[in-house]
Design an enzyme around this catalytic site. Structure first.
Site, mmCIF file in Angstrom:
data_model
loop_
_atom_site.group_PDB
_atom_site.id
_atom_site.type_symbol
_atom_site.label_atom_id
_atom_site.label_comp_id
_atom_site.label_asym_id
_atom_site.label_seq_id
_atom_site.Cartn_x
_atom_site.Cartn_y
_atom_site.Cartn_z
ATOM 1 C CG HIS B 501 -2.118 -1.493 1.398
ATOM 2 N ND1 HIS B 501 -2.314 -1.796 1.910
ATOM 3 C CD2 HIS B 501 -1.871 -1.746 0.724
ATOM 4 C CE1 HIS B 501 -3.207 -2.626 2.230
ATOM 5 N NE2 HIS B 501 -2.683 -2.840 0.565
HETATM 6 C C1 LIG Z 1 -0.465 -9.420 -1.571
HETATM 7 C C2 LIG Z 1 -0.997 -8.014 -2.410
HETATM 8 C C3 LIG Z 1 -2.635 -8.331 -1.579
HETATM 9 C C4 LIG Z 1 -3.260 -6.829 -2.012
HETATM 10 N N1 LIG Z 1 -4.495 -6.843 -1.074
HETATM 11 C C5 LIG Z 1 -5.164 -5.801 -1.112
HETATM 12 C C6 LIG Z 1 -6.585 -5.629 -0.794
HETATM 13 O O1 LIG Z 1 -6.919 -6.724 0.063
HETATM 14 N N2 LIG Z 1 -7.404 -4.095 -0.737
HETATM 15 C C7 LIG Z 1 -6.771 -3.179 -1.808
HETATM 16 O O2 LIG Z 1 -7.091 -2.669 -1.556
HETATM 17 N N3 LIG Z 1 -4.903 -3.172 -2.014
HETATM 18 C C8 LIG Z 1 -4.382 -4.451 -1.993
HETATM 19 N N4 LIG Z 1 -3.064 -4.973 -3.209
HETATM 20 C C9 LIG Z 1 -2.872 -3.606 -3.608
HETATM 21 C C10 LIG Z 1 -3.325 -3.532 -4.866
HETATM 22 O O3 LIG Z 1 -3.133 -5.017 -5.897
HETATM 23 C C11 LIG Z 1 -2.598 -2.120 -6.028
HETATM 24 O O4 LIG Z 1 -3.449 -1.118 -5.181
HETATM 25 C C12 LIG Z 1 -3.492 -2.530 -7.372
HETATM 26 O O5 LIG Z 1 -3.069 -3.377 -7.954
HETATM 27 C C13 LIG Z 1 -2.696 -1.289 -7.916
HETATM 28 O O6 LIG Z 1 -3.103 -1.434 -9.508
HETATM 29 P P1 LIG Z 1 -2.937 -0.128 -9.693
HETATM 30 O O7 LIG Z 1 -3.334 -0.203 -12.019
HETATM 31 O O8 LIG Z 1 -2.077 1.075 -9.601
HETATM 32 O O9 LIG Z 1 -0.938 -0.656 -9.840
HETATM 33 P P2 LIG Z 1 -0.643 -2.623 -10.753
HETATM 34 O O10 LIG Z 1 -2.177 -3.381 -10.344
HETATM 35 O O11 LIG Z 1 0.978 -2.734 -9.712
HETATM 36 O O12 LIG Z 1 -0.162 -2.884 -12.643
HETATM 37 C C14 LIG Z 1 0.314 -1.791 -13.083
HETATM 38 C C15 LIG Z 1 1.233 -2.589 -13.884
HETATM 39 O O13 LIG Z 1 2.223 -1.810 -14.642
HETATM 40 C C16 LIG Z 1 2.992 -2.726 -15.015
HETATM 41 N N5 LIG Z 1 3.966 -1.415 -15.553
HETATM 42 C C17 LIG Z 1 4.548 -1.481 -14.959
HETATM 43 N N6 LIG Z 1 6.307 -0.483 -14.736
HETATM 44 C C18 LIG Z 1 5.328 -0.692 -15.972
HETATM 45 C C19 LIG Z 1 6.258 0.195 -17.630
HETATM 46 N N7 LIG Z 1 8.019 0.298 -17.203
HETATM 47 N N8 LIG Z 1 5.656 -0.305 -18.773
HETATM 48 C C20 LIG Z 1 5.364 -0.801 -19.104
HETATM 49 N N9 LIG Z 1 4.271 -1.989 -18.259
HETATM 50 C C21 LIG Z 1 4.424 -1.100 -16.407
HETATM 51 C C22 LIG Z 1 3.378 -3.535 -13.889
HETATM 52 O O14 LIG Z 1 3.554 -4.625 -15.068
HETATM 53 C C23 LIG Z 1 1.329 -4.057 -14.228
HETATM 54 O O15 LIG Z 1 0.501 -5.120 -14.238
HETATM 55 C C24 LIG Z 1 -2.878 -6.098 -2.747
HETATM 56 C C25 LIG Z 1 -1.620 -5.823 -3.141
HETATM 57 C C26 LIG Z 1 -0.644 -7.398 -3.392
HETATM 58 C C27 LIG Z 1 0.632 -6.648 -3.717
#
Ligand SMILES: Cc1cc2nc3c(=O)[nH]c(=O)nc-3n(C[C@H](O)[C@H](O)[C@H](O)COP(=O)(O)OP(=O)(O)OC[C@H]3O[C@@H](n4cnc5c(N)ncnc54)[C@H](O)[C@@H]3O)c2cc1C
Ligand code: SF4
Lengths: 286, 571
Positions: B501
């Site tokens: 987080h």
């Molecule tokens: C084990 C675990 C449990 C969790 N449990 C919860 C929960 O219960 N509740 C909750 O609210 N949140 C939870 N989270 C947090 C939640 O997963 C994230 O808040 C959420 O996935 C964020 O979404 P996002 O789209 O911002 O990033 P992400 O889901 O991380 O997606 C980012 C994407 O960008 C890609 N990327 C990064 N850099 C580059 C680049 N330079 N070029 C191309 N692609 C790139 C990555 O490969 C990834 O696919 C948890 C996280 C983990 C790890």
């Protein structure tokens, strides 16, 4: 193994090596020469005795491995599933997983006896040795994890704060090798016996000395090595049997863990219920 | 030189929750969208062998490969930052769906207080309640303004739950009823009620029943399989981008996903982005993808890193407090928890789901009086039952040996006789907690790694200890024979998992001098760049972040469509 330690150590190593070899089949009946559980070991032990493997000062390495090859081809009933007579009839299929990919047999025996102290056999059930934890560790070290394949291992390497985590340049397989060797050296210095030869209480004392960093090592941290070994022991006891430990799911059975069932919808709102475990292999049919 | 492809309307960097939502919304509206994802493709069928604790939970099968890219960390500016060489404190997502595939699914709305924390704190306790170094700020948007977008996210994901008695107003109930209550959850709920607290079922992205969402996507019910967080769901019961928004985008025929495409620069000229440069990691080829609009959804660290590497926006300067990119990195105080050991009862904790739990907000936000406390905010306290997998769950009462005969006997004895209650402590932002480029360490391409400068402050230590004590009270009321909890929160360390987080670095706000993006996640300094994720949070709340990330993504999509029509800054 040979690349580390002071001048003295290789000598001890050699000494210790031959001692352990002589001792191994009797002191360690379920050691690396056997493949299966305790119950199945009788005939193997007899076989080893009668063929003289427990005697003398056999040369190591090639000789030993060819002898193992020889047992496998022998007409003698093995504990590992050649359809035979009498008690062998119920024998399980051979577990070909039980051989070494990385550790030497001497290293293996040290890992096996150390992990058994961390997670000993008791009235609750099997310990690390019976569960195959040392095989698990061997197999893990042979692969990506042992090479820190997915860790950031780029230079420069600086000594950091505790809060910054591991900053060494050594890979896990190197740390374990050094750690095992030091464990044995320390045993030889303190007790004039190799680690596997020590009585359990002395083995515990040696492990405690590592755990508390009472042993000062130059290349690795004794306590980090111990911590890694402890973590690996739990991993080997409780990971899916696919990885070589948790033999026949007996680690799971012992703690009443049902393995990887597909669904608990019926159980989730109930009190604790015991179930026979299933493993990933059971999912292969899907 | 880099090959240049034909221009597209929108290019999205990273296809996780934020990227997936925006792709679905924009393609539904007819825009052509290219999604560049550095990792591999993913589908539900990948998970037949997923119930494997070693591979997924301990060898991090689904996470970013740290040998190629990591972050560096230091507690303060006086020491040298060093790389996070192996996983610890948090786990970074990789591949289609990002961390949205292996999250727990605990889907909380933030409290109305969270969005106006600075003004509300001053209003009630006076200016001096906020230490000089604490750089918290209002979001520039209120809970009520964000509410419709929370609702959108919940309807899309099929969140199972019941209203939070202490939460903000809702326009709609949760789309599916709460999950089943296990005996452990019931015990917590009963104890909390006896203590006159306000427990309710944790809002869950693990479906309590079959559900068809407004986009027409149908998914099956959760099986409480106990292999949820850090794992993918073989049933599609856990809401993840791959089984919800990405197929919707794909169906339009207007979404082109390119996996194994690592974006390394946002290209820009005269205050506008012109596209991105990425490397096809299968061939090593550098490729330019021109676009009218660039959407940055690559999670907190890479959102900040890409802006800094591309020299887009003003870099934060911790000496002067000026500049915005990298500012206000915050995290979570997770150690305010209690473990309870029960002699007379065994629980079925081998079963569970990532967001199966009962929770309460009595000690969250400003729901309790802080006049005599040395901290602001608090955290949601919950008992969750996510599945006690055997390698990682061997708790023994304090004073027990950690290995050997005694440990083995006790760890077996307590395997199903232990429960945990814990708080997700809110993390405030401070002037000297920030993200910038590391001067020494590089990724596999030779680009500088993100550097994290962060530690726990008195605020965090006080808050953590407070939540631990409250958790312990509940645990005692639940009837535990022995309760262990921390009486002191040490310094922040990167070695042990706490939570993924991470927040801040591209924060939102009402004006450009104190924020990098407006409330549509639109960059003040480049109006065709939208940076979405928890990087927008000016400080963190006492919950998991993703419902808020999802809500911001829906709002951003709406903003992009407006921008497409009218151009210019949206606020
Ligand atoms: C084990 C675990 C449990 C969790 N449990 C919860 C929960 O219960 N509740 C909750 O609210 N949140 C939870 N989270 C947090 C939640 O997963 C994230 O808040 C959420 O996935 C964020 O979404 P996002 O789209 O911002 O990033 P992400 O889901 O991380 O997606 C980012 C994407 O960008 C890609 N990327 C990064 N850099 C580059 C680049 N330079 N070029 C191309 N692609 C790139 C990555 O490969 C990834 O696919 C948890 C996280 C983990 C790890
Ligand atoms: S607990 Fe439920 S949602 Fe989570 S992986 Fe298992 S079936 Fe899917």
């Amino acid at each position: 193994m040979d690349s580390t330690g002071s001048k003295k150590k290789p000598n001890r190593e050699a000494e210790d090596g031959s001692v352990a070899t002589m001792e191994q089949p009797t002191a360690n009946p379920a050691g690396p020469l056997t493949y299966e559980q305790e119950a199945k070991n009788n005939s193997r032990r007899k076989f080893l005795k009668t063929t003289g493997y427990t005697l003398g000062t056999l040369a190591l390495g090639g000789a030993l491995s060819s002898l193992i090859g020889c047992t496998n081809n022998s007409e003698e009933p093995t504990p590992t599933g050649e359809p035979g007579k009498g008690e062998e009839e119920k024998a399980q299929p051979r577990n070909y997983n039980r051989a070494l990919m990385f550790l030497t047999q001497e290293q293996f025996r040290i890992v096996e006896s150390a992990t058994e102290r961390i997670f000993p056999e008791d009235e609750n059930g099997p310990g690390a040795k019976t569960l195959g934890v040392a095989y698990f560790i061997d197999h893990q070290l042979a692969g990506e994890w042992g090479f820190n394949g997915r860790d950031y291992m780029q230079a420069p390497f600086y000594v950091g704060e505790k809060e910054q985590g591991y900053q060494g340049r050594l890979k896990r397989r190197e740390i374990i090798e050094i750690g095992i060797k030091e464990l044995n050296n320390y045993s030889l210095t303190q007790y004039q016996k190799s680690f596997p030869e020590l009585v359990a209480e002395d083995q515990d004392e040696v492990l405690k000395a590592f755990e508390s960093d009472a042993v000062q090592l130059t290349t690795i941290s004794a306590s980090s090595f111990f911590k890694m070994l402890r973590t690996n022991t739990l991993e080997g006891a409780y990971s899916d049997p696919l990885y070589g430990g948790n033999l026949d799911m007996n680690g799971w059975r012992m703690r009443g863990y049902p393995g990887n069932q597909m669904s608990y919808t019926a159980a989730i709102d109930k009190d604790y219920t015991k179930m026979d475990p299933i493993s990933l292999q059971d999912h292969m049919a899907h | 030189m880099a090959k240049t492809l034909p221009k597209t309307d929108v290019v999205i960097i990273g296809v996780g929750w934020s990227g997936g939502i925006i792709a679905a919304e924009l393609t539904k509206a007819g825009l052509n969208v290219v999604g560049l994802e550095r990792g591999k493709d993913r589908k539900t069928e990948d998970y037949f062998m997923v119930h494997d604790e070693l591979r997924y939970a301990l060898r991090y099968e689904m996470m970013q490969d740290l040998s190629k890219e990591t972050i560096t960390f230091r507690s303060n500016e006086g020491i040298r930052a060093l790389p996070m060489r192996s996983y610890g404190s948090f786990l970074l997502g990789d591949g289609l769906g990002g961390s949205g595939v292996h999250w727990n699914g605990q889907t909380y709305r933030f409290l109305p207080y969270d969005f106006q924390i600075r003004s509300k704190t001053i209003e009630k306790y006076g200016k001096n309640k906020i230490p000089a170094e604490m750089t918290i700020q209002d979001w520039g948007i209120t809970y009520d303004e964000l509410e419709p977008y929370y609702d959108k996210f919940e309807q899309m994901a099929g969140i199972s739950g019941e209203p939070n008695p202490l939460g903000g107003a809702r326009s709609n109930p949760y789309p599916t009823p709460p999950m089943k209550k296990s005996p452990a959850l019931q015990l917590f709920e009963d104890a909390a009620k006896r203590m006159k607290l306000n427990p309710y079922m944790m809002p869950a992205a693990n479906l309590s029943e079959g559900y068809t969402n407004p986009d027409g996507i149908s998914r099956a019910a959760c099986q409480y399989c106990g292999y949820c967080e850090r794992f993918g769901c073989e049933y599609g019961a856990k809401a993840d981008p791959v089984v919800t928004v990405i197929p919707v985008a794909n169906k339009t025929g207007k979404f082109q996903i390119r996996t194994h495409s690592n974006v390394r620069r946002i290209l820009h000229k005269g205050g506008k982005a012109t596209g991105v440069m990425y490397t096809d990691v299968t061939t090593g080829e550098d490729i330019v993808q021109p676009a009218d609009i660039v959407v940055v959804t690559s999670y907190v660290f890479n959102n900040v890193r890409l802006l800094l590497l591309s020299e887009l926006g003003e870099r934060y300067n911790p000496e002067t407090g000026k500049g915005v990119v990298g500012k206000n990195y915050a995290y979570q105080v997770i150690k305010g928890s209690a473990a309870g050991f029960f002699e007379k009862q065994q629980f079925n904790t081998y079963a569970g789901a990532g967001s199966l739990g009962v929770t309460l907000d009595d000690y969250n936000g400003d729901n309790f009086d802080h006049s005599d406390l040395k901290f602001i905010h608090g955290g949601a306290i919950a008992l969750s039952q996510t599945g006690s997998r055997p390698i990682q769950n061997n708790p023994v009462p304090s004073g027990t040996a950690t290995w050997g005969k005694e440990f083995k006997a006790k760890s077996l004895h307590y395997a199903y006789r232990t429960l945990g209650v814990g708080g997700q402590g809110a993390s405030m932002s401070f002037k000297h907690h920030f993200l910038d480029l590391d001067p020494t360490y590089k990724d596999a391409f030779g680009d500088p790694l993100m550097r994290v400068t962060f530690d726990f402050e008195e605020q965090d230590r006080e808050l953590g200890v407070y939540l631990a004590a409250r958790s312990a009270e509940i645990m005692k009321e639940m009837g535990a024979d022995h309760v262990d909890y921390l009486k002191e929160i040490g310094p922040y360390e990167i070695v042990n998992y706490q939570s993924t987080h991470n927040t801040g670095g591209v924060i939102m706000g009402a004006e450009p001098s104190t924020s990098a993006v407006n409330t549509y996640c639109q960059m003040w300094d480049a109006d065709n760049v939208f940076v979405v994720g928890a990087s927008s949070f000016p400080q963190n709340a006492g919950y998991n972040p993703t419902a808020t990330v999802g809500a911001l993504a829906y709002r951003t999509a709406e903003g992009i469509l407006k921008y497409r029509e009218k151009g210019g800054l949206l606020v």
